[in-house]
Scaffold this active site. Structure first.
Site, PDB file in Angstrom:
ATOM      1  N   CYS A   2       0.871  -1.169   0.000  1.00 51.37           N
ATOM      2  CA  CYS A   2       0.000   0.000   0.000  1.00 51.37           C
ATOM      3  C   CYS A   2       0.908   1.218   0.000  1.00 51.37           C
ATOM      4  CB  CYS A   2      -0.907   0.004   1.233  1.00 51.37           C
ATOM      5  SG  CYS A   2      -1.954   1.485   1.336  1.00 51.37           S
ATOM      6  N   GLU A 102      -4.071   1.508  -5.971  1.00 46.80           N
ATOM      7  CA  GLU A 102      -3.137   0.515  -6.495  1.00 46.80           C
ATOM      8  C   GLU A 102      -3.110   0.641  -8.015  1.00 46.80           C
ATOM      9  OE1 GLU A 102      -1.008  -1.074  -5.012  1.00 46.80           O
ATOM     10  OE2 GLU A 102      -1.689  -1.414  -2.955  1.00 46.80           O
TER      11      GLU A 102
END
Length: 232
Positions: A2, A102
């Protein structure tokens, strides 16, 4: 992994959500990146937001440059790693967010940015750990990282890891110093896929210099160069 997330809620919304006091000059963030100073909730100060830097320098390399800081830790091995074991046991934190980003790879040079949120668009908390250490100049600095786990079916379409998202019931236990290690580890699971949604966003998110509401808008799939693609 992340490496980017958002916290677009207002000061009032965050104070109500966490029952904690926020700095008067807090402004919503749309593209939070590593090394930046952002709000967290710790067990030591649960009634107020603390501001820590995102990225922990390992004990064995405190003089490493910022680019080599760790920003995530694998949930599966967090209790075993020497560099993280103490933080996992004693220094856990909640990292408020309302979405994370993402990039889906479509070849060697093509990546499409996606944003992941809860279906109800509510604020949620990443599971985190924090650390305090002394800088070269002798100043005390607080840093944190986000725990990651294997992805659920939604995130799996884009990336092979996802941040650990805690339910509201788990948040209090995560901060509680009396919660057993076994129970802590049981929380480090992929978030239920049926409670999440995702959509493509503008490649503006690629640059940490961009931090505006437009980054969160749904956008037709574009690669990192701003070219439209048929793939979503």
């Amino acid at each position: 992994m992340c490496g980017r997330y958002s916290l677009s809620k207002s000061k009032i919304e965050l104070e109500e959500r966490y029952q904690a006091e926020m700095l008067a000059d807090f402004k919503p963030r749309y593209n939070i990146a590593p090394t930046q100073l952002v709000p967290v909730i710790t067990s030591e100060s649960p009634k107020g937001f603390s501001f820590f830097y995102w990225g922990i320098t390992p004990d064995f390399g405190q003089n490493k440059p910022v680019s080599q800081k760790l920003i995530n830790a694998k949930a599966e091995t967090i209790h075993e790693k020497i560099s993280f074991k103490s933080s996992f046991q004693k220094r856990r934190c909640l990292i408020p967010a309302d979405g994370f980003f993402e990039w889906k790879k479509l070849g060697k040079k093509t990546k499409i940015p996606y944003r992941f949120t809860l279906r109800n668009e509510e604020t949620f908390s990443f599971a985190g750990i924090w650390e305090e250490y002394e800088t070269v100049s002798g100043e005390s600095q607080h840093t944190f990282l986000i725990l990651t786990t294997k992805p659920n079916e939604l995130v799996e379409e884009v990336h092979d890891r996802m941040p650990v998202i805690l339910s509201r019931e788990q948040e209090k236990k995560w901060l509680d110093s009396y919660t057993s290690e076994t129970e802590l580890q049981s929380m480090l699971q992929p978030f239920p896929v049926e409670l999440m949604v995702s959509y493509t966003v503008s490649p503006l998110v690629n640059s940490v210099q961009n931090d505006s509401p437009g980054i969160l808008r749904r956008t037709s799939p574009m690669d990192q160069f701003g070219n439209y693609t048929l793939f979503g």
